[in-house]
Enzyme design. Sequence first.
Site, mmCIF file in Angstrom:
data_model
loop_
_atom_site.group_PDB
_atom_site.id
_atom_site.type_symbol
_atom_site.label_atom_id
_atom_site.label_comp_id
_atom_site.label_asym_id
_atom_site.label_seq_id
_atom_site.Cartn_x
_atom_site.Cartn_y
_atom_site.Cartn_z
ATOM 1 N N GLY A 1 90.673 67.911 7.525
ATOM 2 C CA GLY A 1 91.876 67.430 7.845
ATOM 3 C C GLY A 1 92.606 67.422 9.761
ATOM 4 N N CYS B 1 88.555 76.817 -2.436
ATOM 5 C CA CYS B 1 89.241 77.715 -0.908
ATOM 6 C C CYS B 1 90.288 79.361 -1.057
ATOM 7 C CB CYS B 1 90.111 76.554 -0.125
ATOM 8 S SG CYS B 1 90.977 76.167 -1.962
ATOM 9 N N GLY C 1 90.679 69.247 1.577
ATOM 10 C CA GLY C 1 88.999 69.641 1.781
ATOM 11 C C GLY C 1 88.710 70.646 3.137
ATOM 12 N N SER C 2 88.201 70.405 4.041
ATOM 13 C CA SER C 2 87.522 70.793 4.771
ATOM 14 C C SER C 2 88.810 70.954 6.346
ATOM 15 C CB SER C 2 86.010 70.715 5.588
ATOM 16 O OG SER C 2 86.246 69.056 6.117
ATOM 17 N N THR C 3 88.566 72.183 6.904
ATOM 18 C CA THR C 3 89.244 71.992 7.838
ATOM 19 C C THR C 3 89.642 70.949 9.303
ATOM 20 O OG1 THR C 3 90.403 74.091 8.046
ATOM 21 C CG2 THR C 3 90.382 73.422 9.571
ATOM 22 N N GLU D 1 95.755 70.285 2.909
ATOM 23 C CA GLU D 1 95.338 71.781 2.034
ATOM 24 C C GLU D 1 93.951 71.984 1.809
ATOM 25 O OE1 GLU D 1 93.918 74.420 0.052
ATOM 26 O OE2 GLU D 1 93.806 73.458 -1.874
ATOM 27 N N GLU E 1 83.857 79.529 7.239
ATOM 28 C CA GLU E 1 84.505 79.647 5.017
ATOM 29 C C GLU E 1 82.603 79.066 4.755
ATOM 30 O OE1 GLU E 1 86.016 76.405 3.494
ATOM 31 O OE2 GLU E 1 86.940 77.174 2.924
ATOM 32 N N LYS F 1 91.149 58.621 -3.695
ATOM 33 C CA LYS F 1 89.832 58.743 -3.640
ATOM 34 C C LYS F 1 89.232 60.213 -4.233
ATOM 35 C CE LYS F 1 87.003 59.725 -0.290
ATOM 36 N NZ LYS F 1 86.280 60.243 -1.054
HETATM 37 P P1 NDP Z 1 84.887 67.112 3.798
HETATM 38 O O1 NDP Z 1 86.542 67.447 3.232
HETATM 39 O O2 NDP Z 1 84.374 66.300 3.755
HETATM 40 O O3 NDP Z 1 85.305 66.759 1.754
HETATM 41 C C1 NDP Z 1 86.643 66.780 0.848
HETATM 42 C C2 NDP Z 1 87.202 64.768 0.852
HETATM 43 O O4 NDP Z 1 87.827 64.133 2.314
HETATM 44 C C3 NDP Z 1 86.064 63.566 0.692
HETATM 45 O O5 NDP Z 1 86.679 63.126 -0.958
HETATM 46 C C4 NDP Z 1 85.407 63.462 1.026
HETATM 47 O O6 NDP Z 1 84.912 61.865 1.736
HETATM 48 C C5 NDP Z 1 86.710 63.217 1.971
HETATM 49 N N1 NDP Z 1 86.147 62.586 3.835
HETATM 50 C C6 NDP Z 1 85.697 63.037 4.501
HETATM 51 N N2 NDP Z 1 85.667 62.435 5.389
HETATM 52 C C7 NDP Z 1 86.885 61.540 5.533
HETATM 53 C C8 NDP Z 1 87.941 61.136 6.708
HETATM 54 N N3 NDP Z 1 87.286 61.248 7.771
HETATM 55 N N4 NDP Z 1 89.341 60.610 5.955
HETATM 56 C C9 NDP Z 1 89.108 60.721 4.727
HETATM 57 N N5 NDP Z 1 88.480 61.953 3.809
HETATM 58 C C10 NDP Z 1 87.341 61.894 4.049
HETATM 59 O O7 NDP Z 1 84.307 68.441 2.650
HETATM 60 P P2 NDP Z 1 83.046 68.164 3.001
HETATM 61 O O8 NDP Z 1 82.832 67.825 0.998
HETATM 62 O O9 NDP Z 1 81.958 67.859 3.583
HETATM 63 O O10 NDP Z 1 82.821 70.269 2.413
HETATM 64 C C11 NDP Z 1 82.261 70.426 3.880
HETATM 65 C C12 NDP Z 1 82.809 71.617 4.037
HETATM 66 O O11 NDP Z 1 84.146 71.591 4.054
HETATM 67 C C13 NDP Z 1 82.643 72.590 2.771
HETATM 68 O O12 NDP Z 1 81.672 73.754 3.029
HETATM 69 C C14 NDP Z 1 83.675 73.693 2.419
HETATM 70 O O13 NDP Z 1 83.279 75.053 3.447
HETATM 71 C C15 NDP Z 1 84.525 73.112 3.296
HETATM 72 N N6 NDP Z 1 85.283 72.453 1.699
HETATM 73 C C16 NDP Z 1 86.858 73.212 1.492
HETATM 74 C C17 NDP Z 1 87.485 72.480 0.678
HETATM 75 C C18 NDP Z 1 88.469 73.017 -0.142
HETATM 76 O O14 NDP Z 1 89.129 72.745 -0.242
HETATM 77 N N7 NDP Z 1 89.129 74.323 1.022
HETATM 78 C C19 NDP Z 1 86.749 71.584 -0.979
HETATM 79 C C20 NDP Z 1 85.618 71.000 0.100
HETATM 80 C C21 NDP Z 1 85.245 71.225 1.686
HETATM 81 P P3 NDP Z 1 83.564 62.614 0.718
HETATM 82 O O15 NDP Z 1 83.347 63.664 -0.581
HETATM 83 O O16 NDP Z 1 82.632 60.827 0.124
HETATM 84 O O17 NDP Z 1 82.319 62.739 2.269
#
Ligand code: NDP
Length: 482
Positions: A241, A292, A236-238, A258, A389, A184
Site C-alpha cells: 500500500g 485484516c 493488501g499489505s501495508t 485498505e 500482523e 487483478k
Molecule cells: P500483498 O500486499 O503483496 O498482496 C496484495 C495484492 O497486491 C496481490 O494481488 C498482489 O499480487 C498485489 N501486489 C503485490 N505487489 C504489488 C505492487 N508492487 N503493486 C501493485 N500490486 C501488488 O500481500 P501478500 O500476499 O504478499 O501478503 C503479505 C502479507 O501482507 C501477509 O502476510 C499479511 O500480513 C498482509 N496482508 C494483508 C492483507 C489485508 O487485507 N490486510 C491482505 C493480504 C496480505 P500477488 O498476490 O500476485 O503478489
Amino acid sequence: MATFEYAPAPESRAVVDIASSYGLFIGGQFVDSRGGSSFKSVSPSTEEVLAEVTEASAEDVDRAVAAARTAYSRVWSRMSGADRGKYLFRIARILQERAREFAVLESLDNGKPIRESRDVDVPLAAAHFFYHGGWADKLGHASLGPDPRPIGVVGQVIPWNFPLLMLSWKIAPALATGNTVVLKPAETTPLSALLFAEVCQQADLPPGVVNIITGAGATGQALVEHEGVDKVAFTGSTAVGKAIARSIAGTRKRATLELGGKAANIIFDDAAVDQAVEGIVNGIFFNQGHVCCAGSRLLVQESVAEAVETKLKARLETLRVGDPLDKNTDVGAINSREQLDRITELVQAGEDEGATRWSPDCELPANGFWFRPTVFTGVSQAHRIAQEEIFGPVLSVLTFRTPAEAVAKANNTPYGLSAGIWTEKGSRILWMADQLRAGVVWANTFNKFDPSSPFGGYKESGYGREGGRHGLEAYVRTGADG
Ligand code: NDP
C-alpha cells in the site's frame, strides 16, 4: 471437554468445472496473452495443481485499460443509473444461483472451510451487488455532493484472503457509480475472479466494463502505474500500500487503500464469558486468521484472565482442522507456503522473546499447508507478536486492569482497522468506542459485515471507506471536480 465424533461430510467437487488453463478477460472475452507467461494455481490443502493461469504482460495491461476506457466513454458512463442497476441486480442473482459452485471453487483455491465460503463469502458477495445495484439510480440522493459523476477507469488490486468477496467490494461500487474496471486478483487465488468473468458474460454486461487480468505483483504494479487509470483501489499489505501511494503521488490518480491490522479484542470482567469466548474464536480463527480486521490481540481484564484462558483452551480443543471441503471443518489450510513460512517465523519470534505458546492437540493432514490454532500468553506490548500482523491462526493474550489501560494498550499499534469490546455496560461500550482509534468497533460481537456499513482504517491501516454511502464517495466526482 468431550466432543462428538463426526463422519466426514465432504461437499462434492463435481459442481464446479475447472478448466486446465485460463486466458485473460479483456473486452468481454477470454483472450490469450501477448508476451506474458503463465503460472499454476495450487490447492493449499492438497498442493494439487488446479489450473494454469496467465501472467499478464505490460501489453496485456495496456489492452485491458484500453478496453475499460472504450467501454467507459462509449457505453457505461452514458447509461442511466437505473439501467446500470439492472446489470448489478442480474449479477447478484447469478451469484446466488451459482453459489454452490463459487463456494466449492473458493474453498479449493483458497483453503478456507466450505462452511465459511458457503455461508459468508458468497452470500456477502451477492449482497454487495444487490446493495450497490440499489444505489445506481439514487446517487443524487446519497449526499455525495452536487452532480455526482463517475471518475473513469479504475485499477483494482485485491488479496487472497477473501478473493470473491474483495472482488465484489471493489467492482460493485465502481460499476454502480458508472466507472469501468480492470481488476487483478492475487496470484494464489485467481480462480473465483475468472469464474466471475463468466458471470459477466452470462449477465450480458457490455464488453470492457469489467476486465480481469491475472498475474503477480509486477502485473499489479503495471496496472496501478498505468497512465490510463484514473483511480486505484487496493486491499493488501501495508508495505505494498505504501509503495502504491508513493508510485501515484503527484499524479491525478485518486486512491483508496485498505491495508493491515492488529485489532484488539477487549474482554471486561462483566462480559458474558461463554459468548466472549465464541467471539474470541471467531475473531482470530475465522478464515485461519487471514483477516485484516482479525482480533489478533486479546486484551482481558486481569480479574477474569484465568477463567477466560481456561474456557478458551477448552473451546479450542473442539475445533476441527482439516479438509476445507468437509462441512464439519472449522479451520482450513493456510493459503500458501510463503504465508505458512511467515506465520512460522513470527511464532518462533514469540517463543524466542519469551511468550508462552499453546496449541490444541489436533492432527494435521500430511499434504498441504497447515498451522495449528495457537495461543500465546505472557505477551508484552513490545513483542513482535503483539505488534506485527501475523495473518494466521495465532492469538496474543495481554491483560489490563482499568478501561483507560485497555484503551492505551489497544491504541498502541501502528494500525487502526478494527476493535472489539465485550461488556454488559452500554455506557462503557460508547466511551470505549469513542477512544479507540479504529475504523470499525464491534460490541459484544466480532467480524460482522454488511454492505451498508462502511469499512476502512486509520493510520497504517489505510484510507478511504468501502461499503455504505461513504464507500460510494471514493468512486464519484462532484461539482466542479475535473
Ligand atoms: P500483498 O500486499 O503483496 O498482496 C496484495 C495484492 O497486491 C496481490 O494481488 C498482489 O499480487 C498485489 N501486489 C503485490 N505487489 C504489488 C505492487 N508492487 N503493486 C501493485 N500490486 C501488488 O500481500 P501478500 O500476499 O504478499 O501478503 C503479505 C502479507 O501482507 C501477509 O502476510 C499479511 O500480513 C498482509 N496482508 C494483508 C492483507 C489485508 O487485507 N490486510 C491482505 C493480504 C496480505 P500477488 O498476490 O500476485 O503478489
